[in-house]
Scaffold this active site. Structure first.
Site, PDB file in Angstrom:
ATOM      1  N   ARG A 187     -12.079  15.016   9.123  1.00 22.21           N
ATOM      2  CA  ARG A 187     -12.814  15.282   8.017  1.00 22.21           C
ATOM      3  C   ARG A 187     -14.416  15.614   8.408  1.00 22.21           C
ATOM      4  O   ARG A 187     -14.757  14.970   9.227  1.00 22.21           O
ATOM      5  CB  ARG A 187     -13.113  14.090   6.951  1.00 22.21           C
ATOM      6  N   ASN A 246       0.898  -1.154  -0.092  1.00 19.61           N
ATOM      7  CA  ASN A 246      -0.087   0.011   0.029  1.00 19.61           C
ATOM      8  C   ASN A 246       1.042   1.215  -0.074  1.00 19.61           C
ATOM      9  O   ASN A 246       1.584   1.574   0.913  1.00 19.61           O
ATOM     10  CB  ASN A 246      -0.845   0.099   1.245  1.00 19.61           C
ATOM     11  N   GLU A 271      -7.620  -5.488   6.022  1.00 22.95           N
ATOM     12  CA  GLU A 271      -7.670  -4.990   4.394  1.00 22.95           C
ATOM     13  C   GLU A 271      -6.689  -5.742   3.881  1.00 22.95           C
ATOM     14  O   GLU A 271      -6.717  -6.245   2.515  1.00 22.95           O
ATOM     15  CB  GLU A 271      -7.719  -3.523   4.346  1.00 22.95           C
ATOM     16  N   HIS A 275     -12.975   2.511   0.986  1.00 25.90           N
ATOM     17  CA  HIS A 275     -12.865   1.380   2.173  1.00 25.90           C
ATOM     18  C   HIS A 275     -13.703   0.131   1.480  1.00 25.90           C
ATOM     19  O   HIS A 275     -14.225  -0.771   2.350  1.00 25.90           O
ATOM     20  CB  HIS A 275     -13.867   1.778   3.401  1.00 25.90           C
ATOM     21  N   ARG A 283      -2.894  -2.147  -3.084  1.00 27.37           N
ATOM     22  CA  ARG A 283      -4.161  -1.480  -3.036  1.00 27.37           C
ATOM     23  C   ARG A 283      -4.198  -0.271  -3.980  1.00 27.37           C
ATOM     24  O   ARG A 283      -3.277   0.603  -4.016  1.00 27.37           O
ATOM     25  CB  ARG A 283      -4.083  -0.847  -1.383  1.00 27.37           C
TER      26      ARG A 283
END
Ligand code: ADP
Length: 402
Positions: free
Chosen positions: A245, A7, A388, A184, A95
């Site tokens: 966020r 990643n 993940e 996600h 990823r």
């Protein structure tokens, strides 16, 4: 079979090496601050009991290529490695954040796939370029190993038009691909599959709401195993309140900030992505710290928890309505897996909708999949640890086997 999962961020490479016979990571690590004065390479050797042995190198890493070479050197190191030669790596799984509408599933990386990922750069200008760097470096270092791209957006490609279109001029979608994509996806799909396995039912029979609460946070509505809606949109800014966020706001807020405070587009971008969310509401974005402060009587921390969990609750209601009936709500990621308080507040007063949390079960700490609803809860409430990297390794194995 050994699969390396990568990643790549703008100044980092996260990696795990999986032994697919055991379906387990045997090495995990992170090269960070690449290109800066002092870079940090943290490398963990994992034994079969999940115990770790850690090595930290603090030496400048000039670029991603050098970073990847240093990682390979550790992987083949007699003391810290698990392989003798890099040719033992059978495949590399990457990823990739944005697959746009081009990718509905994981795929072997070819020149055409690279071009398609490049075409999606306008949609993910911060993420797709470093992901491509990681792909290019890995292709040159492992020329014989197939490379597979696993997209954050792919699981959400089953969302119907009525849920992915914004009510803005239609040509923005046609000409500029403005629509909800969602992110996600790897995590939502993984916990949905794990949740179905725990319930001992086929995923295609289940209606689920998955709630991923990490630093970034999003929810998905899953109907008969397929994603039909999700809270993140064109970018990861939409939806739930996150660490820094804002999530959903009045779309007119940027006009207000521009007209009345004289903020530029870049300043508004920074404000909504990096200075808002939990941090904007109470000054910090780490949920453990916020819970501690709220427990000590800090009103701003308490309000931040209220705003955070009300948003989750609203989406549970909205997605329940969208799905028509619901089998289970699944909490996951750092906060979803570890915070009984956030789970309790998010499910409070939803008994009439069939969600009954069992307080004692909710308090149990565990790293396993578990049920936290009461026996008579019509809708099951589960905690499913996400992984993940493991999902990327499994996808990579599937793609190369087929
Ligand atoms: P990322 O999106 O960066 O992968 P994680 O999934 O690791 O993030 O989640 C990080 C968040 O999880 C942080 O806000 C952290 O405070 C929170 N968290 C971790 N453990 C706990 C805990 N025991 N209680 C409450 N929050 C926790």
């Amino acid at each position: 079979m050994k699969i390396l999962v990568i990643n790549t961020g703008s100044s980092s490479i996260k990696y795990q090496l999986f032994d697919m016979d055991q379906k387990k990571a045997v090495v995990a690590g992170l090269a960070e601050k690449i290109g800066e004065e002092t870079s940090i390479l943290t490398h963990e050797l994992l034994d079969s009991n999940g115990e770790e042995k850690e090595k930290v190198e603090k030496e400048r890493i000039n670029d991603h290529e050098q970073g990847m070479e240093r990682i390979v050197n550790l992987l083949i190191d007699p003391e810290w490695g698990v392989i003798r030669d890099k040719s033992e790596i059978d495949a590399v799984g990457h990823r990739v954040v944005h697959g746009g509408e081009a990718f509905k599933s994981s795929t072997v990386i070819t020149s055409e796939v690279i071009s398609a990922i490049e075409e999606n750069i306008p949609l993910a200008p911060l993420h797709n370029p470093p992901n491509l760097t990681g792909i290019n470096v890995a292709r040159s270092l492992f020329p014989d190993a197939p490379q597979v791209a696993v997209f954050d957006t792919a699981f959400h490609q089953s969302i119907p038009k009525r849920a992915y279109l914004y009510a803005v001029p239609y040509e923005l979608y046609e000409k500029h691909r403005v629509r909800r994509y969602g992110f996600h996806g790897t995590s939502h799909e993984y916990v949905a599959q794990e949740g179905a396995a725990y319930l001992n039912r086929p995923l295609q029979d289940l209606n689920l709401i998955t709630v991923h609460l990490g630093n970034g946070a999003s929810m998905s509505a899953i109907k008969k195993g397929k994603c039909v809606d999700t809270t993140m949109g064109l970018t990861p800014l939409e939806g739930l309140v996150m660490g820094t966020r804002s999530g959903d706001i009045d779309p007119a807020l940027p006009f207000f900030l521009s007209k009345n405070l004289g903020l530029s587009i870049d300043e508004i971008d920074d404000l909504l992505n990096k200075k808002s969310g939990l941090k904007g509401l109470c000054g910090i974005n780490d949920m453990r710290g916020i819970e501690k402060r709220a427990a000590a009587g800090d009103q701003r921390a308490a309000v931040a928890l209220d705003v955070y969990t009300l948003r989750i609750k609203k989406y549970i209601g909205a997605y329940y309505a969208e799905l028509g009936n619901l089998d289970a709500v699944i909490f996951t990621a750092g906060i979803g897996e570890n915070s009984p308080k956030i789970r309790r507040m998010s499910c409070e007063n939803l008994e009439d909708l069939g969600l009954k949390l069992e307080p004692e079960k909710n308090k149990v700490k565990s790293s396993r999949t578990r049920e936290i609803s009461s026996e008579d809860s019509r809708v099951k409430i589960l905690v499913v640890p996400t992984n993940e990297e493991k999902k990327i390794a499994l996808e990579t194995e599937n793609v190369i086997k087929s």
